[in-house]
Design a protein around this motif. Structure first.
Motif, mmCIF file in Angstrom:
data_model
loop_
_atom_site.group_PDB
_atom_site.id
_atom_site.type_symbol
_atom_site.label_atom_id
_atom_site.label_comp_id
_atom_site.label_asym_id
_atom_site.label_seq_id
_atom_site.Cartn_x
_atom_site.Cartn_y
_atom_site.Cartn_z
ATOM 1 N N PHE A 112 0.847 -1.184 0.000
ATOM 2 C CA PHE A 112 0.000 0.000 0.000
ATOM 3 C C PHE A 112 0.886 1.240 0.000
ATOM 4 O O PHE A 112 1.959 1.253 0.610
ATOM 5 C CB PHE A 112 -0.933 0.009 1.201
ATOM 6 C CG PHE A 112 -2.059 -1.004 1.131
ATOM 7 C CD1 PHE A 112 -2.335 -1.717 -0.021
ATOM 8 C CD2 PHE A 112 -2.842 -1.235 2.237
ATOM 9 C CE1 PHE A 112 -3.378 -2.637 -0.078
ATOM 10 C CE2 PHE A 112 -3.894 -2.144 2.194
ATOM 11 C CZ PHE A 112 -4.160 -2.848 1.033
ATOM 12 N N ALA A 113 0.436 2.298 -0.666
ATOM 13 C CA ALA A 113 1.239 3.502 -0.880
ATOM 14 C C ALA A 113 1.374 4.379 0.361
ATOM 15 O O ALA A 113 2.285 5.198 0.427
ATOM 16 C CB ALA A 113 0.644 4.319 -2.026
ATOM 17 N N VAL A 114 0.471 4.229 1.308
ATOM 18 C CA VAL A 114 0.491 5.051 2.520
ATOM 19 C C VAL A 114 0.246 4.147 3.722
ATOM 20 O O VAL A 114 -0.205 3.015 3.587
ATOM 21 C CB VAL A 114 -0.580 6.172 2.470
ATOM 22 C CG1 VAL A 114 -0.260 7.180 1.383
ATOM 23 C CG2 VAL A 114 -1.973 5.609 2.295
ATOM 24 N N ASP A 143 -13.865 -5.404 -7.095
ATOM 25 C CA ASP A 143 -12.786 -4.423 -6.980
ATOM 26 C C ASP A 143 -13.031 -3.431 -5.848
ATOM 27 O O ASP A 143 -14.169 -3.062 -5.574
ATOM 28 C CB ASP A 143 -12.620 -3.674 -8.302
ATOM 29 C CG ASP A 143 -12.445 -4.612 -9.491
ATOM 30 O OD1 ASP A 143 -11.968 -5.748 -9.296
ATOM 31 O OD2 ASP A 143 -12.802 -4.201 -10.612
ATOM 32 N N ARG A 144 -11.923 -2.992 -5.222
ATOM 33 C CA ARG A 144 -12.021 -2.049 -4.104
ATOM 34 C C ARG A 144 -10.946 -0.978 -4.219
ATOM 35 O O ARG A 144 -9.820 -1.245 -4.631
ATOM 36 C CB ARG A 144 -11.811 -2.745 -2.742
ATOM 37 C CG ARG A 144 -12.729 -3.917 -2.466
ATOM 38 C CD ARG A 144 -14.146 -3.481 -2.154
ATOM 39 N NE ARG A 144 -14.957 -4.634 -1.827
ATOM 40 C CZ ARG A 144 -15.595 -5.380 -2.720
ATOM 41 N NH1 ARG A 144 -15.514 -5.098 -4.006
ATOM 42 N NH2 ARG A 144 -16.325 -6.415 -2.351
ATOM 43 N N VAL A 145 -11.303 0.217 -3.786
ATOM 44 C CA VAL A 145 -10.318 1.259 -3.562
ATOM 45 C C VAL A 145 -10.015 1.224 -2.062
ATOM 46 O O VAL A 145 -10.922 1.088 -1.233
ATOM 47 C CB VAL A 145 -10.809 2.651 -4.023
ATOM 48 C CG1 VAL A 145 -12.048 3.106 -3.288
ATOM 49 C CG2 VAL A 145 -9.706 3.688 -3.913
ATOM 50 N N VAL A 146 -8.731 1.286 -1.732
ATOM 51 C CA VAL A 146 -8.301 1.282 -0.337
ATOM 52 C C VAL A 146 -7.706 2.658 -0.033
ATOM 53 O O VAL A 146 -6.916 3.192 -0.818
ATOM 54 C CB VAL A 146 -7.259 0.172 -0.072
ATOM 55 C CG1 VAL A 146 -6.801 0.193 1.386
ATOM 56 C CG2 VAL A 146 -7.823 -1.200 -0.434
ATOM 57 N N THR A 164 -7.334 6.404 6.915
ATOM 58 C CA THR A 164 -8.334 7.188 7.634
ATOM 59 C C THR A 164 -8.098 8.687 7.523
ATOM 60 O O THR A 164 -8.890 9.473 8.028
ATOM 61 C CB THR A 164 -8.429 6.743 9.103
ATOM 62 O OG1 THR A 164 -7.121 6.790 9.690
ATOM 63 C CG2 THR A 164 -8.984 5.326 9.214
ATOM 64 N N ASP A 165 -7.015 9.087 6.824
ATOM 65 C CA ASP A 165 -6.792 10.497 6.477
ATOM 66 C C ASP A 165 -7.303 10.796 5.068
ATOM 67 O O ASP A 165 -7.146 11.916 4.577
ATOM 68 C CB ASP A 165 -5.304 10.848 6.556
ATOM 69 C CG ASP A 165 -4.781 10.841 7.978
ATOM 70 O OD1 ASP A 165 -5.552 11.164 8.909
ATOM 71 O OD2 ASP A 165 -3.590 10.508 8.165
ATOM 72 N N GLY A 166 -7.869 9.786 4.393
ATOM 73 C CA GLY A 166 -8.402 9.977 3.050
ATOM 74 C C GLY A 166 -7.379 9.861 1.945
ATOM 75 O O GLY A 166 -7.656 10.222 0.803
ATOM 76 N N GLU A 167 -6.198 9.334 2.252
ATOM 77 C CA GLU A 167 -5.142 9.189 1.250
ATOM 78 C C GLU A 167 -5.274 7.853 0.525
ATOM 79 O O GLU A 167 -5.482 6.814 1.160
ATOM 80 C CB GLU A 167 -3.767 9.274 1.904
ATOM 81 C CG GLU A 167 -3.499 10.601 2.576
ATOM 82 C CD GLU A 167 -2.223 10.595 3.394
ATOM 83 O OE1 GLU A 167 -1.424 11.524 3.194
ATOM 84 O OE2 GLU A 167 -2.024 9.677 4.219
ATOM 85 N N PHE A 168 -5.127 7.878 -0.799
ATOM 86 C CA PHE A 168 -5.192 6.671 -1.617
ATOM 87 C C PHE A 168 -4.079 5.714 -1.229
ATOM 88 O O PHE A 168 -2.911 6.094 -1.162
ATOM 89 C CB PHE A 168 -5.075 7.038 -3.097
ATOM 90 C CG PHE A 168 -5.011 5.853 -4.012
ATOM 91 C CD1 PHE A 168 -6.157 5.149 -4.337
ATOM 92 C CD2 PHE A 168 -3.800 5.440 -4.545
ATOM 93 C CE1 PHE A 168 -6.106 4.055 -5.181
ATOM 94 C CE2 PHE A 168 -3.732 4.353 -5.398
ATOM 95 C CZ PHE A 168 -4.890 3.658 -5.718
ATOM 96 N N ALA A 169 -4.445 4.453 -1.000
ATOM 97 C CA ALA A 169 -3.461 3.424 -0.653
ATOM 98 C C ALA A 169 -3.251 2.441 -1.797
ATOM 99 O O ALA A 169 -2.118 2.071 -2.098
ATOM 100 C CB ALA A 169 -3.897 2.680 0.606
ATOM 101 N N ALA A 170 -4.350 1.980 -2.436
ATOM 102 C CA ALA A 170 -4.213 0.967 -3.484
ATOM 103 C C ALA A 170 -5.565 0.663 -4.101
ATOM 104 O O ALA A 170 -6.610 0.962 -3.530
ATOM 105 C CB ALA A 170 -3.635 -0.325 -2.904
#
Length: 117
Positions: free
Chosen positions: A61-63, A87-90, A93-99
């Motif tokens: 994950f990116a964050v 499919d899911r967007v992850v 909890t700060d709203g930053e894109f993870a994956a």
């Protein structure tokens, strides 16, 4: 004839989940809806999305977390309940894109990473 400065940039595929190509606007729309619901303490659908994503598969994950997951639909509509698809967007909890992750090609209820285009 259009001059180069008049050419409008077209969207293109940024990630594939299975055979589905998602544009950045699709990802942003799903993330924004999921994060908005998370902030409001609200959910959509019978599986109560967004909900915690524990990353049991140790995907990159990116964050940093903690993480939430929200459906991103291969119909390119924003999820409002019903079948969440694979499919899911992850996001954290700060709203930053993870994956972007998918059940397509994974075992059971596991996820695998979607691939960048």
């Amino acid at each position: 004839m259009a001059l180069p400065s008049e050419i409008v940039a077209r969207q293109s595929c940024v990630e594939y989940c299975g055979n589905t190509c998602y544009w950045q606007s699709d990802i942003d729309a799903a993330l924004n809806k999921g994060y908005s619901l998370y902030q409001e303490g609200e959910t959509e659908g019978s599986n109560d999305y967004p909900h915690a994503e524990e990353n049991y598969e140790n995907l990159p994950f990116a964050v940093s977390g903690p993480y939430q997951e929200f459906p991103i639909l291969n119909s390119f509509k924003v999820y409002t309940g019903g079948d969440p698809g694979a499919d899911r967007v992850v996001f954290n909890t700060d709203g930053e894109f993870a994956a972007l992750v998918t059940h397509t090609g994974a075992s059971g209820d596991d996820f695998v990473s979607c691939s960048q285009a």
